[in-house]
Design an enzyme around this catalytic site. Structure first.
Site, mmCIF file in Angstrom:
data_model
loop_
_atom_site.group_PDB
_atom_site.id
_atom_site.type_symbol
_atom_site.label_atom_id
_atom_site.label_comp_id
_atom_site.label_asym_id
_atom_site.label_seq_id
_atom_site.Cartn_x
_atom_site.Cartn_y
_atom_site.Cartn_z
ATOM 1 N N SER A 170 -9.846 1.913 2.289
ATOM 2 C CA SER A 170 -8.875 2.628 1.485
ATOM 3 C C SER A 170 -7.845 1.725 0.819
ATOM 4 C CB SER A 170 -8.151 3.652 2.365
ATOM 5 O OG SER A 170 -7.398 2.999 3.381
ATOM 6 N N LYS B 244 0.845 -1.188 0.000
ATOM 7 C CA LYS B 244 0.000 0.000 0.000
ATOM 8 C C LYS B 244 0.884 1.243 0.000
ATOM 9 C CE LYS B 244 -4.069 1.889 2.398
ATOM 10 N NZ LYS B 244 -5.071 1.646 3.451
ATOM 11 N N SER C 98 -10.655 -0.163 6.445
ATOM 12 C CA SER C 98 -9.928 -0.011 5.188
ATOM 13 C C SER C 98 -9.225 -1.263 4.695
ATOM 14 C CB SER C 98 -8.898 1.118 5.307
ATOM 15 O OG SER C 98 -9.524 2.371 5.290
#
Length: 482
Positions: A163, A88, A187
Site C-alpha cells: 500500500s 505516507k 506494504s
C-alpha cells in the site's frame, strides 16, 4: 555529485554539514521535479495526496541557518536536519487531513502527529509531501476513487505496488529523499521491490505506531529510501519506545551501523535460500534475478544453503485471512460506517476476511500463526538470514482490481496477494526483513529480494542487505521529464 533529485540522504547530510549544499537547494530541486514529473491523477505518476511546499520552504531556510551556526560553533546537528521526507498519508500530521482514501473519512482532520512524524520532525526532517495509498492501505496496487491511480515511474502501465505505492513512486521518480511506509502484509516491501528502492519491516513494536491498531501484531510502520544506508538512517530515527504505543520497545535513536566494506563483510555468513518459500509460484524472470543475487553472494564468500519450507499456498492464505478476519476487516467496516462505496479490491478483501473469520476464530488464528512461526524457525536454524524473492511477478497493472485472482508462471491463484512472498513474515512479525533490489525485468520494472533475520536481529539483515546492494548493478533512475 549525483543529480539533486536522486541524491541520497547520507551524502546530502554530509554536504549540508560541509556547507557545500543548502537544504533550500535540495528542496527546491525536489519541488521542481514534482511540478514537472508527477503528472495528473489518471495518467501520471500521481504519488501525492497533498504537498506542503510553503511550510517546507520555511523549514528548509531554518535548517540552512542552523547549519551555518553549527559550522561556526563546530557543533553537531540533528540527524535528519534539512532532509525532505514524503509521509505516507496514514501517518497523521496534526491539523492535516487523515482520510486513508475512504469516502467516509472525507475532510477528517488529524488531532495528533503520528509517532514516526513526531520523531522525523524532531530530528530535523522536513515533510514536504504526503503520499498516496489504496483505500485503508488494504491492497498491493495503489488506486482509489479519492486519489486516482498511482503509477510506477519505471513503467507507467504498472503499479508501484501498495500500500505504500506513493512512497515508492516518489523515491524512484526523484520527488523525495526519504519516505515513510507501513507494512501489514508487505506494504513496504512490495513497492520497494517494484520501484527499485529499499524498504524495511522492523520487528513488531521496534517502530512505534498509533493506537488502537498499533496493537495488531502483523503491522508495523517503517522507512523507505533509495539506499540501504538511507533506510537504516531513517529506521534509527523512527525506532524506540514511545509513550503512546505500549507495544513499542528498545532504545530510541540508536544508529544502525553498516560495515565499512559491505562485500568483505559477507565472507562466511550463512544465508538460507528459498526460491519460493514452498508456497508460491514465481515467474522465470524473478527466479533468474534471485539466482543471480545468490551467485554474486557465493562469489563474495557467503555460504548459501538451500532451505526447505513446508508451507503451502492454502496454508498461507488461511493463516493471514484468519487474522485479518478478526482484526483488519472489522476495523475497515467500522471506519467505512454507512458508506458502501468502497473500491472493489476493498470489498473483496472484507468479504474474504469475513469468510475466513467464520472458519477460524481468534484462538485458532493463534494456532495457525504458531505453526508457520515454528516451521520458519526450524528452516532457519542453521543460517544467519533467509533470502527469497519479494514479489513473484514482474509487475501488476496500475489500475486493476484483480477480482478474478492472478495467473503466475502457469498457476492460477484465487487471490492476487499470492503475487507477493511477503505476508509470511508478518505472521512471523518479530523477524526483521529488509527488501533490496535484485535487478530489472524485461518490462522495465525492478525486481527485489527479501533478507529475513531471526527475531529481533536487525544487524544481520542490514549487513547482508548492504552487501547485496554493493554487488547488484543498478540502472539509471527513470527520466520522466526528458
Amino acid at each position: 555529485m549525483t543529480e539533486l533529485t536522486h541524491l541520497d540522504a547520507v551524502t546530502a547530510l554530509r554536504a549540508f554539514r560541509g556547507l557545500e549544499l543548502s537544504p533550500v537547494e535540495l528542496l527546491d530541486a525536489l519541488i521542481a521535479r514534482i511540478e514537472r514529473a508527477n503528472g495528473d491523477r489518471q495518467t501520471g505518476v500521481n504519488a501525492f495526496t497533498e504537498t506542503l511546499f510553503d511550510e517546507a520552504r520555511a523549514e528548509a531556510k531554518l535548517a540552512e541557518s542552523a547549519y551555518l551556526r553549527a559550522a561556526r560553533a563546530q557543533e553537531p546537528t540533528a540527524p535528519l536536519l534539512g532532509i525532505p521526507v514524503a509521509a505516507k498519508e496514514r501517518h497523521s500530521l496534526a491539523g492535516r487531513r487523515i482520510e486513508q482514501g475512504l469516502a467516509a473519512h472525507a475532510g477528517r482532520v488529524a488531532e495528533v502527529d503520528h509517532p514516526v512524524i513526531e520523531r522525523i520532525q524532531r530530528a530535523g526532517g522536513i515533510v514536504h509531501a504526503r503520499t498516496t495509498t489504496p483505500e485503508f492501505s488494504c491492497a498491493t496496487v495503489t488506486h482509489s476513487a479519492m486519489w486516482g491511480v498511482t503509477r510506477n515511474p519505471w513503467n507507467l502501465d504498472a503499479t508501484p505496488g501498495g500500500s505504500s505505492g506513493g512512497a515508492g513512486a516518489a523515491l524512484a521518480a526523484g520527488m523525495t529523499t526519504l519516505a515513510t511506509a507501513s507494512d501489514i502484509a508487505g506494504s513496504t516491501r512490495v513497492p520497494a521491490a517494484f520501484t527499485g528502492t529499499v524498504g524495511y519491516k522492523a520487528p513488531y513494536g521496534r517502530i512505534p505506531g498509533l493506537p488502537p491498531l498499533s496493537a495488531d501484531w502483523y503491522r508495523g510502520d517503517g522507512p523507505m529510501g533509495r539506499t540501504v544506508a538511507d533506510t537504516a538512517l531513517l529506521a534509527s530515527v523512527m525506532s524506540g519506545r514511545h509513550p503512546v504505543d505500549h507495544t513499542s520497545w528498545g532504545p530510541e535513536g540508536v544508529p544502525i551501523v553498516l560495515p565499512e566494506d559491505p562485500v568483505d563483510a559477507l565472507r562466511g555468513i550463512r544465508i538460507g535460500f528459498s526460491p519460493d518459500l514452498g508456497a508460491f509460484p514465481v515467474e522465470p524472470e524473478v527466479e533468474a534475478a534471485t539466482a543471480d543475487v545468490v551467485a554474486r553472494l557465493e562469489k563474495a564468500g557467503a555460504v548459501v544453503v538451500p532451505v526447505d519450507l513446508p508451507w503451502t499456498g492454502e496454508q498461507v492464505v488461511r493463516t493471514i485471512f484468519a487474522h485479518f478476519g478478526q482484526i483488519l476487516a472489522p476495523a475497515m467496516t467500522r471506519e467505512a460506517g454507512a458508506v458502501t462505496e468502497l473500491a472493489p479490491y476493498a470489498q473483496r478483501f472484507i468479504a474474504d476476511a469475513r469468510r475466513a473469520a467464520e472458519r477460524d476464530d481468534l484462538v485458532n488464528s493463534f494456532v495457525l500463526d504458531a505453526a508457520m512461526q515454528r516451521e520458519l524457525a526450524a528452516a532457519m536454524a542453521g543460517v544467519d538470514v533467509l533470502l527469497c524473492p519479494t514479489n513473484a511477478v514482474t509487475a501488476l497493472t496500475a489500475d486493476d482490481n484483480y477480482l478474478d485472482g492472478i495467473d503466475i508462471a502457469g498457476h492460477h491463484r484465487e487471490h492476487y496477494w499470492a503475487a507477493h512472498l511477503t505476508s509470511p513474515f508478518n505472521v512471523a512479525n518479530r523477524c526483521p526483513v529488509l527488501a533490496v533490489p535484485s535487478g530489472t525485468a524485461s518490462n522495465g520494472v525492478p525486481t527485489g529480494v527479501q533478507v529475513v533475520g531471526h527475531p529481533f536481529d536487525e544487524g544481520a539483515v542490514f549487513r547482508v542487505g548492504a552487501g547485496i546492494e554493493a554487488l547488484v548493478p543498478r540502472k539509471p533512475w527513470p527520466d520522466l521529464v526528458g
